[in-house]
Design an enzyme around this catalytic site. Structure first.
Site, PDB file in Angstrom:
ATOM      1  N   VAL A  12       1.213  -1.244  -0.005  1.00 18.97           N
ATOM      2  CA  VAL A  12      -0.037   0.078   0.044  1.00 18.97           C
ATOM      3  C   VAL A  12       0.935   1.163  -0.108  1.00 18.97           C
ATOM      4  CG1 VAL A  12      -2.144  -0.937   1.077  1.00 18.97           C
ATOM      5  CG2 VAL A  12      -0.235  -0.275   2.488  1.00 18.97           C
ATOM      6  N   SER A  13       0.449   2.402  -0.296  1.00 20.80           N
ATOM      7  CA  SER A  13       1.191   3.473  -0.492  1.00 20.80           C
ATOM      8  C   SER A  13       1.179   4.421   0.732  1.00 20.80           C
ATOM      9  CB  SER A  13       0.807   4.521  -1.556  1.00 20.80           C
ATOM     10  OG  SER A  13       0.599   3.615  -3.048  1.00 20.80           O
ATOM     11  N   THR A  14       0.181   4.528   1.559  1.00 24.79           N
ATOM     12  CA  THR A  14       0.101   5.416   2.818  1.00 24.79           C
ATOM     13  C   THR A  14      -0.032   4.469   4.050  1.00 24.79           C
ATOM     14  OG1 THR A  14      -2.221   5.889   2.412  1.00 24.79           O
ATOM     15  CG2 THR A  14      -0.745   7.282   1.183  1.00 24.79           C
ATOM     16  N   GLN A  17      -3.802   3.257   4.700  1.00 25.93           N
ATOM     17  CA  GLN A  17      -4.184   2.160   3.910  1.00 25.93           C
ATOM     18  C   GLN A  17      -3.899   0.867   4.600  1.00 25.93           C
ATOM     19  OE1 GLN A  17      -2.242   3.208   0.113  1.00 25.93           O
ATOM     20  NE2 GLN A  17      -4.419   3.661  -0.610  1.00 25.93           N
TER      21      GLN A  17
END
Length: 191
Positions: A12-14, A17
């Site tokens: 996931v990017s952040t 998430q």
């Protein structure tokens, strides 16, 4: 000797998430991945796959010939088409079967999988070329309409540079005094 283990890589990017849905989808698709073989990390998709700490550890220290690596989506394996292809090539060279659940061909290391990746690559290159063409068409249209392209000139820059020049300052001293780059000072020096 081949091990035949199945690993899952989830990204996931952040931090807001979670990878839970990715893990659930992989297990729901019939891949029995034990918790100790699920590798999850939070890192931007713009980072090359092999530069992601958890992925790098997975590839270099955990995966062995005969293992499977399952991802929910192809974009988990790289930041762009080239990175994805290089990652898959690296894995298949090591004898690792790569599976992406978002594709109609399960095994990307198979002949069908390689063909699909080549087609995706061709489409991506086509789209990059179309974007480049549309951008150029837009620039040409703007020029034909007499629009001035580029950044507007900073107000007062020429006057300030000229004043420093009249006072006998050098270009580098002027750049330092005005907080400008030397290239900017040179552009306004003889106006």
């Amino acid at each position: 000797m081949t091990t035949g283990r199945t690993f899952a890589y989830c990204r996931v990017s952040t931090v807001e998430q979670t990878t839970e849905n990715q893990i659930l989808a992989i297990r729901s698709a019939g891949y029995d991945v034990t918790d100790n073989r699920v590798v999850s990390e939070t890192v931007s998709g713009s980072v090359l796959a092999i530069e992601r700490p958890e992925f790098k550890t997975l590839v270099e220290h955990k995966l062995e010939k005969g293992d499977k690596l399952v991802v929910l989506k192809l974009d988990r394996l790289g930041r762009d088409n080239i990175d994805v292809q290089q990652t898959i090539d690296k894995l298949t060279t090591k004898g690792i079967k790569v599976i992406s659940l978002d594709l109609p061909v399960a095994d990307l290391s198979s002949s069908e999988g390689k063909l699909m990746l080549q087609m995706f690559s061709a489409f991506a290159e086509f789209e990059r070329n179309r974007i480049r063409e549309r951008t150029q068409e837009g620039l040409n249209r703007a020029k034909a309409e007499g629009k001035k392209l580029g950044r507007p000139p900073a107000k007062g820059t020429t006057e300030n540079v000229q004043r420093c020049k009249e006072e006998g300052l050098s270009q580098s001293a002027t750049a330092k005094l005005l907080g400008l780059g030397i290239a900017t000072v040179k552009r306004h020096w003889n106006k």
